[in-house]
Design a protein around this motif. Structure first.
Motif, PDB file in Angstrom:
ATOM      1  N   SER A 111      69.398  14.574  23.858  1.00 41.50           N
ATOM      2  CA  SER A 111      68.893  13.535  22.975  1.00 41.50           C
ATOM      3  C   SER A 111      67.922  12.685  23.788  1.00 41.50           C
ATOM      4  O   SER A 111      68.315  11.777  24.493  1.00 41.50           O
ATOM      5  N   ILE A 112      66.663  13.049  23.722  1.00 41.15           N
ATOM      6  CA  ILE A 112      65.628  12.372  24.498  1.00 41.15           C
ATOM      7  C   ILE A 112      64.954  11.352  23.594  1.00 41.15           C
ATOM      8  O   ILE A 112      64.520  11.698  22.494  1.00 41.15           O
ATOM      9  N   PRO A 113      64.878  10.085  24.014  1.00 36.24           N
ATOM     10  CA  PRO A 113      64.198   9.098  23.161  1.00 36.24           C
ATOM     11  C   PRO A 113      62.805   9.578  22.768  1.00 36.24           C
ATOM     12  O   PRO A 113      62.022  10.003  23.605  1.00 36.24           O
ATOM     13  N   GLY A 114      62.534   9.561  21.475  1.00 41.58           N
ATOM     14  CA  GLY A 114      61.236   9.983  20.978  1.00 41.58           C
ATOM     15  C   GLY A 114      61.087  11.475  20.780  1.00 41.58           C
ATOM     16  O   GLY A 114      60.085  11.938  20.252  1.00 41.58           O
ATOM     17  N   ALA A 115      62.099  12.263  21.181  1.00 42.50           N
ATOM     18  CA  ALA A 115      61.971  13.717  21.102  1.00 42.50           C
ATOM     19  C   ALA A 115      61.829  14.203  19.668  1.00 42.50           C
ATOM     20  O   ALA A 115      61.163  15.203  19.410  1.00 42.50           O
ATOM     21  N   CYS A 116      62.446  13.502  18.740  1.00 46.73           N
ATOM     22  CA  CYS A 116      62.392  13.959  17.343  1.00 46.73           C
ATOM     23  C   CYS A 116      60.996  13.845  16.755  1.00 46.73           C
ATOM     24  O   CYS A 116      60.709  14.450  15.733  1.00 46.73           O
ATOM     25  N   THR A 117      60.142  13.088  17.378  1.00 48.92           N
ATOM     26  CA  THR A 117      58.793  12.913  16.843  1.00 48.92           C
ATOM     27  C   THR A 117      57.725  13.506  17.757  1.00 48.92           C
ATOM     28  O   THR A 117      56.556  13.245  17.573  1.00 48.92           O
ATOM     29  N   GLN A 118      58.130  14.297  18.735  1.00 54.58           N
ATOM     30  CA  GLN A 118      57.144  14.895  19.622  1.00 54.58           C
ATOM     31  C   GLN A 118      56.262  15.861  18.859  1.00 54.58           C
ATOM     32  O   GLN A 118      56.696  16.531  17.927  1.00 54.58           O
ATOM     33  N   ALA A 119      55.019  15.934  19.272  1.00 51.68           N
ATOM     34  CA  ALA A 119      54.029  16.757  18.558  1.00 51.68           C
ATOM     35  C   ALA A 119      54.374  18.234  18.579  1.00 51.68           C
ATOM     36  O   ALA A 119      53.991  18.967  17.685  1.00 51.68           O
ATOM     37  N   ASP A 120      55.117  18.694  19.584  1.00 54.47           N
ATOM     38  CA  ASP A 120      55.402  20.123  19.669  1.00 54.47           C
ATOM     39  C   ASP A 120      56.637  20.533  18.876  1.00 54.47           C
ATOM     40  O   ASP A 120      57.063  21.667  18.933  1.00 54.47           O
ATOM     41  N   SER A 121      57.193  19.628  18.093  1.00 51.67           N
ATOM     42  CA  SER A 121      58.398  19.970  17.341  1.00 51.67           C
ATOM     43  C   SER A 121      58.133  21.063  16.318  1.00 51.67           C
ATOM     44  O   SER A 121      59.002  21.887  16.051  1.00 51.67           O
ATOM     45  N   ALA A 122      56.960  21.100  15.738  1.00 50.83           N
ATOM     46  CA  ALA A 122      56.642  22.140  14.758  1.00 50.83           C
ATOM     47  C   ALA A 122      56.651  23.518  15.418  1.00 50.83           C
ATOM     48  O   ALA A 122      57.096  24.492  14.830  1.00 50.83           O
ATOM     49  N   THR A 123      56.170  23.612  16.653  1.00 52.76           N
ATOM     50  CA  THR A 123      56.190  24.872  17.377  1.00 52.76           C
ATOM     51  C   THR A 123      57.626  25.325  17.577  1.00 52.76           C
ATOM     52  O   THR A 123      57.955  26.489  17.387  1.00 52.76           O
ATOM     53  N   ALA A 124      58.492  24.388  17.936  1.00 48.58           N
ATOM     54  CA  ALA A 124      59.891  24.730  18.156  1.00 48.58           C
ATOM     55  C   ALA A 124      60.535  25.257  16.881  1.00 48.58           C
ATOM     56  O   ALA A 124      61.337  26.177  16.914  1.00 48.58           O
ATOM     57  N   GLN A 125      60.180  24.702  15.749  1.00 46.47           N
ATOM     58  CA  GLN A 125      60.786  25.128  14.497  1.00 46.47           C
ATOM     59  C   GLN A 125      60.292  26.497  14.041  1.00 46.47           C
ATOM     60  O   GLN A 125      60.960  27.166  13.265  1.00 46.47           O
ATOM     61  N   ASN A 126      59.122  26.927  14.518  1.00 51.98           N
ATOM     62  CA  ASN A 126      58.546  28.189  14.081  1.00 51.98           C
ATOM     63  C   ASN A 126      58.882  29.363  14.997  1.00 51.98           C
ATOM     64  O   ASN A 126      58.537  30.488  14.706  1.00 51.98           O
ATOM     65  N   ASN A 127      59.545  29.116  16.107  1.00 45.27           N
ATOM     66  CA  ASN A 127      59.778  30.133  17.113  1.00 45.27           C
ATOM     67  C   ASN A 127      61.189  29.956  17.671  1.00 45.27           C
ATOM     68  O   ASN A 127      61.521  28.876  18.141  1.00 45.27           O
ATOM     69  N   LEU A 128      62.023  30.976  17.611  1.00 39.64           N
ATOM     70  CA  LEU A 128      63.414  30.841  18.039  1.00 39.64           C
ATOM     71  C   LEU A 128      63.546  30.422  19.498  1.00 39.64           C
ATOM     72  O   LEU A 128      64.310  29.512  19.811  1.00 39.64           O
ATOM     73  N   THR A 129      62.825  31.060  20.399  1.00 38.57           N
ATOM     74  CA  THR A 129      62.974  30.690  21.812  1.00 38.57           C
ATOM     75  C   THR A 129      62.479  29.272  22.068  1.00 38.57           C
ATOM     76  O   THR A 129      63.095  28.527  22.823  1.00 38.57           O
ATOM     77  N   ALA A 130      61.392  28.864  21.407  1.00 37.79           N
ATOM     78  CA  ALA A 130      60.927  27.482  21.557  1.00 37.79           C
ATOM     79  C   ALA A 130      61.947  26.512  20.966  1.00 37.79           C
ATOM     80  O   ALA A 130      62.191  25.438  21.518  1.00 37.79           O
ATOM     81  N   THR A 131      62.567  26.888  19.857  1.00 36.80           N
ATOM     82  CA  THR A 131      63.594  26.045  19.253  1.00 36.80           C
ATOM     83  C   THR A 131      64.757  25.830  20.205  1.00 36.80           C
ATOM     84  O   THR A 131      65.232  24.714  20.385  1.00 36.80           O
ATOM     85  N   LEU A 132      65.228  26.912  20.821  1.00 39.70           N
ATOM     86  CA  LEU A 132      66.385  26.806  21.705  1.00 39.70           C
ATOM     87  C   LEU A 132      66.043  26.144  23.044  1.00 39.70           C
ATOM     88  O   LEU A 132      66.941  25.720  23.763  1.00 39.70           O
TER      89      LEU A 132
END
Length: 183
Positions: A111-132
Motif C-alpha cells: 500500500s504505497i501512498p498515491g499508488a492507486c492513482t499512478q499513471a501506469d496503473s492502466a498498464t498493470a490492469q491490462n497485463n497479468l505480469t504487470a498487475t502482479l
C-alpha cells in the motif's frame, strides 16, 4: 470537469431471473470514457469469488501457483498465455498467495501512498505480469490486513478460475440471482 462532478449511471433490467438488458454510462462522459468506481468493485469481486468457491471451482486455500498455471506456465520458469513467472519481481511470494489472501486484502501487495492513482496503473490492469508486479509485493506483508489498490489482481484471479471476465461471470451467476424473489 472534476471527478466529483461525475456520477456513474447504470441499470440492469430483469424479467424474472433473466437479464433482458444492462447499460452503464457515466453522466458527463463519452461512452468510450472509463469511469473509475474505485473500491466498489472489491465487494462484487469478492462476491463472485464466493460464488466460484460455492460452485466448486476453487477453494479459499488454492494458491496462485495453481490458479495461474495456465496463464503463467509452470513455476518457477514456465511461460503461459499471459506471461512468465520469471517476469515477476517476487515470484516465490506471488505463487504462494491464496484466494483467501486476495479477498481478505492480506496478499502482500504494498500500500504505497498515491499508488492507486499512478499513471501506469492502466498498464498493470491490462497485463497479468504487470498487475502482479504493481505496486509491488512484500513477503513481510503476506497475511497482514493491508489496504490494496491492486483490484486488477482479483479480476485476473477470477478470470483464471472461471475463464470469464468479472462482468461475464456476474451476468451469468450474480445478476440473475439478484432478480429472483426469495421467500
Amino acid at each position: 470537469m472534476c471527478s466529483s462532478d461525475l456520477r456513474t449511471r447504470g441499470y440492469v433490467v430483469m424479467k424474472g431471473h433473466e437479464i433482458v438488458a444492462d447499460y452503464y454510462k457515466s453522466e458527463g462522459m463519452r461512452t468510450s470514457d472509463v469511469q473509475n468506481v474505485f473500491s466498489v468493485t472489491k465487494t462484487f469481486l469478492a462476491t463472485l469469488v464466493g460464488i466460484a468457491i460455492n460452485d466448486g471451482l476453487t477453494t479459499m486455500d488454492e494458491t496462485f501457483e495453481s490458479i495461474f498455471s495456465t496463464l503463467l506456465g509452470s513455476y518457477p520458469n514456465g511461460c503461459g498465455t499471459k506471461g512468465c513467472w520469471s517476469q515477476l519481481d517476487d515470484p516465490a511470494v506471488i505463487k504462494a498467495m491464496t484466494v483467501r489472501h486476495m479477498i481478505s486484502f492480506s496478499g502482500g501487495f504494498l500500500s504505497i501512498p498515491g499508488a492507486c492513482t499512478q499513471a501506469d496503473s492502466a498498464t498493470a490492469q491490462n497485463n497479468l505480469t504487470a498487475t502482479l508486479n504493481w505496486p509491488g509485493t512484500s513477503a513481510s506483508k503476506v497475511g497482514d490486513l493491508e489496504y490494496q489498490c491492486n483490484g486488477a489482481a482479483n479480476s485476473w484471479m477470477l478470470y483464471a478460475i472461471t475463464g470469464k471476465t468479472p462482468i461475464e461471470y456476474a451476468r451469468e451467476k450474480l445478476f440473475p440471482e439478484i432478480g429472483r424473489a426469495h421467500v
